[in-house]
Design a protein around this motif. Sequence first.
Motif, PDB file in Angstrom:
ATOM      1  N   HIS A 145      42.602  62.044  57.666  1.00  9.03           N
ATOM      2  CA  HIS A 145      41.841  61.593  58.829  1.00  9.03           C
ATOM      3  C   HIS A 145      40.452  61.213  58.305  1.00  9.03           C
TER       4      HIS A 145
ATOM      5  N   LYS B  33      44.716  58.085  59.601  1.00  6.21           N
ATOM      6  CA  LYS B  33      45.171  58.206  60.988  1.00  6.21           C
ATOM      7  C   LYS B  33      44.048  57.904  61.974  1.00  6.21           C
TER       8      LYS B  33
ATOM      9  N   ASP C 134      44.858  66.255  54.082  1.00  8.52           N
ATOM     10  CA  ASP C 134      44.588  66.411  55.519  1.00  8.52           C
ATOM     11  C   ASP C 134      43.096  66.225  55.790  1.00  8.52           C
TER      12      ASP C 134
ATOM     13  N   HIS D 150      52.379  69.976  57.617  1.00 10.58           N
ATOM     14  CA  HIS D 150      51.892  71.360  57.776  1.00 10.58           C
ATOM     15  C   HIS D 150      53.060  72.330  57.573  1.00 10.58           C
TER      16      HIS D 150
HETATM   17 FE    FE Z   1      46.247  66.207  60.067  1.00  8.31          FE
END
Ligand code: FE
Length: 401
Positions: A72, A139, A315, A263
């Motif tokens: 992100h 994202k 992440d 995850h």
């Molecule tokens: Fe994520």
Amino acid sequence: MGHRVIRGATVATMAETDVAYGLIEQAAIAIEGENIVWVGPQNDLPDAYADLEQVSADGKLITPGFIDAHTHVVAGGNRAEEFEMRLNGASYEEVARAGGGIISTVRATRAATEEELVADALPRVDALIAEGVSALEIKSGYGLERETELRMLRAARQIEKMRPVRVSTTFLGAHAVPPEYAGRADDYITEVCIPTLHAAHAEGLVDAVDGFCEGIAFDPDQIARVFDEAKKLGLPVKLHAEQLSNLGGSKLAASYGAMSSDHIEYLDEEGVIAMAEAGTSAVILPGAFYTIRETQVPPIDLLRKHAVPIALATDCNPGSSPLTSLLLTMNMGCTLFRMTPEETLAGVTREAARALRLADTGTIEPGKRADLAIWNVKHPAELSYRIGFNPLHKRIFGGAS
Ligand code: FE
Ligand code: DI6
């Protein structure tokens, strides 16, 4: 640019062979244009490549360019203040009242122009590139309203034009319920998420569709509605699933033939089997596990047992994983989850490519793009063993250095 032979290095091809890391000592890699045309022991180099420019990489290790399959990096602001408040003893409620949490990132992202989003993201992208990254996924999901979701995706596409790196975009409209829809998650999906997905797709901004399936976000029925829409548009899906609890998200994702389920700390064997049968990759995110001080470890043994492909990613996000290092991610994969150094290197190369469905990169093999990372180390295990040390010598991106 392009036509040359890199000789003398140890090459971790990461090709799927019986040899650990697909390792070749004293190797040669022949590159023509953007692509690898030959790799093997340099003594076996065919005559056809002998008159290309020869470049020495004696004493180096060459791996495929790294790939960050879950980020992100486009997001407004940061949450250092909230980090500090917590460590000074503030309660969750106090942090929320001070405007903290995911909603603070939504607010900052909504307030940012496309240029500001790009400018904020570039240092993070540059940090990844400085460790040999040649492709990353980005994202949306901090807009949660049409214009900001579109702006995030445009910013992601813009980054690919500004840096020598490939970007895969992911629409994550179903990331959180925005304050104006509090208690009305279904309405948010109907009125905002789905129409925005259509608009983003019409603008060519969407390579894949993601969601966050969790008690604090969306339930499996709501995610299924978004995935049905993705399916109609011919877009592949993936899911943030089983991060904090087991709602059956991975199983749902697998039923849509998802690229990956990400995850998965709370995933059970039934979910693992569903992923194996669907060819859905696991994307393991130790940075989030570390940051939220999770104690439930993802089921690595079950993933191995059922041969689910395992990718590893940062992440990178302002809340649960302000991490811009795949090398540190690899170390965390080894130390926190007992993954092997070979699994973690595969996780940021071959398996990250698989998770993103990038068929032309991720290993060093004839026909693949010449996306390479050249390291000042002798053995690939050094990459995951060291902490906070970046031995990148040089990166080659699509044949260009
Ligand atoms: Fe994520
Ligand atoms: N899982 C997470 O851990 C983050 N998003 C997600 O889907 C949290 C994002 C944030 O706190 O900003």
